[in-house]
Design a protein around this motif. Structure first.
Motif, short mmCIF file in Angstrom:
data_model
loop_
_atom_site.label_atom_id
_atom_site.label_comp_id
_atom_site.label_asym_id
_atom_site.label_seq_id
_atom_site.Cartn_x
_atom_site.Cartn_y
_atom_site.Cartn_z
N SER A 1 0.88 -1.17 0.00
CA SER A 1 0.00 0.00 0.00
C SER A 1 0.92 1.22 0.00
CB SER A 1 -0.90 0.01 1.24
OG SER A 1 -0.16 0.33 2.40
N GLU A 2 0.38 2.33 -0.43
CA GLU A 2 1.16 3.58 -0.46
C GLU A 2 1.68 3.91 0.94
OE1 GLU A 2 2.84 6.95 -2.24
OE2 GLU A 2 1.62 5.47 -3.30
N LEU B 1 6.07 4.41 4.92
CA LEU B 1 6.61 4.17 6.27
C LEU B 1 8.02 3.57 6.19
CD1 LEU B 1 6.34 4.09 9.34
CD2 LEU B 1 5.21 1.88 9.10
N LEU B 2 8.20 2.55 5.36
CA LEU B 2 9.52 1.94 5.22
C LEU B 2 10.52 2.96 4.66
CD1 LEU B 2 11.45 -0.45 5.42
CD2 LEU B 2 10.70 -1.14 3.13
N ASP C 1 11.64 -0.33 -8.03
CA ASP C 1 11.75 -1.78 -7.88
C ASP C 1 11.13 -2.24 -6.55
OD1 ASP C 1 12.45 -4.46 -7.80
OD2 ASP C 1 14.49 -4.11 -8.49
N PRO C 2 9.80 -2.44 -6.53
CA PRO C 2 9.12 -2.85 -5.29
C PRO C 2 9.66 -4.14 -4.68
CG PRO C 2 7.52 -2.22 -6.98
CD PRO C 2 8.87 -2.26 -7.64
N GLY C 3 10.24 -5.03 -5.49
CA GLY C 3 10.83 -6.26 -4.96
C GLY C 3 11.98 -5.98 -4.02
#
Length: 187
Positions: free
Chosen positions: A8-9, A14-15, A45-47
């Motif tokens: 989620s956005e 947060l991260l 790169d979400p991974g």
């Protein structure tokens, strides 16, 4: 890799906020690097973000430690003061885990790293990390073991004691509550 998690956005933000705060607090680890460039790579790169979340959730406190010009990638290492709590009490690899007859740990360092999408630090990377601070004063860390050592049943680990970084050997099937592993992630 298990990095199929939907972000989620707000989770992503947060991260990224945690990573940015750590980056800004520890500028000596990455002199001359800009957070905006790192963040741009991560958002593309979400991974990699998923892998960093795994590093964070297991207590690694990942931070940028360099930029690899040859690979054109930023390098994150686990920078927690001690070996990450969520990655301790593991033997070295799957072969060592399978060879144990009794009192098996739940997994191995190499299996866990693969599941997280990270690489176990090499001895050279570990020594480079130690140039950035004092790590593993009470714990120890499995490091990538040369094939010749592994073929004989051994594995190597490192720690810092008496102001020095030491490299040791052990049976790859051994595991201890104070030994885990640190990872590297290239973004």
């Amino acid at each position: 890799m298990g990095n199929t998690k939907k972000w989620s956005e707000s989770e992503q933000r947060l991260l990224l906020t945690i990573l940015q705060q750590r980056f800004e607090k520890n500028e000596t680890r990455h002199v001359g690097l800009k957070w905006s460039a790192v963040e741009e790579r991560l958002l593309a790169d979400p991974g990699k973000l998923w892998s960093l979340e795994q590093m964070e959730q297991t207590g690694g406190e990942p931070d940028v430690v360099s930029y690899d010009k040859e690979r054109d990638q930023y390098v994150f290492f686990d920078c927690a003061a001690e070996s990450p709590k969520g990655r301790r009490s593991v033997c070295y690899d799957r072969a060592a885990l399978d060879a144990r007859k009794a009192h098996k740990p739940t997994t191995s360092a190499m299996d866990m790293a693969k599941e997280m999408g990270i690489e176990i630090l090499t001895e050279e990377q570990y020594r480079n990390l130690q140039q950035l601070g004092e790590f593993d004063l009470k714990t120890s860390t499995w490091v990538k073991t040369p094939d010749a050592v592994r073929k004989l049943g051994g594995a190597i680990f490192c720690d810092r004691r008496y102001g020095q970084v030491f490299t040791y050997h052990n049976g790859a099937d051994s595991y201890y509550g104070a030994r885990g592993f640190r990872g590297a992630l290239y973004v």
